[in-house]
Design a protein around this motif. Sequence first.
Motif: not given
Length: 138
Positions: A11-17
């Motif tokens: 996982i490189k990034d998590i935004r807004n689900g």
Amino acid sequence: MSKLIKHKGIIKDIRNGIAKVEITQLSACSGCHARSYCSASDKKEKIIEVSCNGNSFKTGETVILISNSDIEREALLIAFVYPFFCLVAVLIIVYFLSRNETIAGITSLAILVPYYIIIGLYKKKLKKKFVFSLHKTD
């Protein structure tokens, strides 16, 4: 019955689900012991966007992306098979109408532009169809 396709990723990034997961796609040569000396070995990194609502994932975590093989077949049809048949059909039709190979060749290649523009317009619909699920590694 369709079989599952699994890819290991980070996982490189998590935004807004939505998690952006980086997977490494290796060529057939990547398992060879001489790959570091050979220029034929190939390795591509791709970013896949996956919904992770309700799950506790963190950036940098190693995960597994899972989908079924039906998705793979349909993606191959849309990306390669349908455009190939469009290209060949237009080539044959235009050649028989014009009897000019150059015009037939250029027209058959040009038909791919609107095909892929239409695919681009349906990007949101295709994203809903081609769904991966995200799972933690053991």
